[in-house]
Design a protein around this motif. Structure first.
Motif, mmCIF file in Angstrom:
data_model
loop_
_atom_site.group_PDB
_atom_site.id
_atom_site.type_symbol
_atom_site.label_atom_id
_atom_site.label_comp_id
_atom_site.label_asym_id
_atom_site.label_seq_id
_atom_site.Cartn_x
_atom_site.Cartn_y
_atom_site.Cartn_z
ATOM 1 N N TRP A 119 -9.554 4.315 5.503
ATOM 2 C CA TRP A 119 -8.341 5.274 6.240
ATOM 3 C C TRP A 119 -8.598 5.456 7.768
ATOM 4 C CZ3 TRP A 119 -4.491 7.297 3.247
ATOM 5 C CH2 TRP A 119 -4.765 7.265 1.879
ATOM 6 N N LEU B 22 0.759 -0.984 -0.049
ATOM 7 C CA LEU B 22 0.049 0.147 -0.058
ATOM 8 C C LEU B 22 0.787 1.247 0.038
ATOM 9 C CD1 LEU B 22 -1.266 -2.420 2.043
ATOM 10 C CD2 LEU B 22 -3.158 -0.603 2.129
ATOM 11 N N SER C 49 -4.225 9.753 -1.476
ATOM 12 C CA SER C 49 -4.445 8.623 -2.282
ATOM 13 C C SER C 49 -3.602 7.489 -1.850
ATOM 14 C CB SER C 49 -3.814 9.133 -3.876
ATOM 15 O OG SER C 49 -4.545 9.998 -4.222
ATOM 16 N N CYS C 50 -4.040 6.475 -2.043
ATOM 17 C CA CYS C 50 -3.458 4.997 -1.616
ATOM 18 C C CYS C 50 -3.348 3.838 -2.953
ATOM 19 C CB CYS C 50 -3.997 4.402 -0.368
ATOM 20 S SG CYS C 50 -3.099 2.869 -0.025
ATOM 21 N N ARG D 228 -13.110 5.269 -4.174
ATOM 22 C CA ARG D 228 -12.220 4.143 -4.704
ATOM 23 C C ARG D 228 -12.207 4.103 -6.331
ATOM 24 N NH1 ARG D 228 -13.443 -1.304 -1.894
ATOM 25 N NH2 ARG D 228 -12.139 -2.046 -3.364
ATOM 26 N N ALA E 229 0.753 5.165 0.263
ATOM 27 C CA ALA E 229 0.010 6.325 0.298
ATOM 28 C C ALA E 229 0.646 7.647 -0.142
ATOM 29 C CB ALA E 229 -0.356 6.499 1.803
ATOM 30 N N MET F 13 -11.794 -0.833 2.003
ATOM 31 C CA MET F 13 -10.606 0.154 2.097
ATOM 32 C C MET F 13 -11.006 0.977 3.012
ATOM 33 S SD MET F 13 -8.348 -0.917 -0.094
ATOM 34 C CE MET F 13 -7.303 0.476 0.155
ATOM 35 N N CYS G 235 -3.474 4.015 5.284
ATOM 36 C CA CYS G 235 -4.523 3.473 4.280
ATOM 37 C C CYS G 235 -4.363 1.950 4.932
ATOM 38 C CB CYS G 235 -3.848 3.549 2.840
ATOM 39 S SG CYS G 235 -4.843 2.730 1.591
ATOM 40 N N THR H 258 -6.600 -1.990 4.023
ATOM 41 C CA THR H 258 -7.312 -2.946 3.318
ATOM 42 C C THR H 258 -7.519 -4.055 4.000
ATOM 43 O OG1 THR H 258 -7.405 -3.899 1.016
ATOM 44 C CG2 THR H 258 -5.436 -3.841 1.775
#
Length: 116
Positions: free
Chosen positions: A35, A3, A20-21, A70, A5, A33, A94, A96
């Motif tokens: 943050w 990931l 953004s990631c 996303r 970022a 996803m 970030c 996931t």
């Protein structure tokens, strides 16, 4: 799983930043996803999340100011942050994960500093 970022930085109160990631190594479309952020001296907290189908959720502090989105074609998640406040200062991470939390990954974080 990686990931990466980007988009953090220093901004004055009232300003905006877009984080953004980019994610690699997983079937992106199948993963939720989110943050998270960790303010200085405090615990990590979730700021915003988005499911594989696009359903979003926000912390009370983020509602109305932050927008998570996303791009499944680009394996990327964004966090648009508007009306930033000094209390938004934190390292933003970030994340996931799968629905059942059987797999969960955090990126290295990006610093956001909001000056008053």
């Amino acid at each position: 799983v990686q990931l990466q970022a980007s988009g953090g930085g220093l901004v004055q109160a009232g300003g905006s930043l877009r984080l953004s990631c980019e994610v690699s190594g997983i079937p992106f479309n199948s993963y939720k996803m989110a943050w998270y952020r960790q303010p200085p001296g405090k615990e990590r907290e979730m700021v915003a999340g988005i499911g594989s189908g696009g359903r979003t959720s926000y912390s009370d502090s983020a509602k109305g100011r932050f927008t998570i989105s996303r791009d499944n074609a680009e394996n990327t998640v964004h966090l648009q942050m508007n009306s930033l406040k000094p209390e938004d200062t934190a390292v933003y991470y970030c994340n996931t994960r799968l629905d059942d939390w059987s797999r969960s990954y955090f990126g290295p974080g990006t610093q956001v500093t909001v000056s008053s």
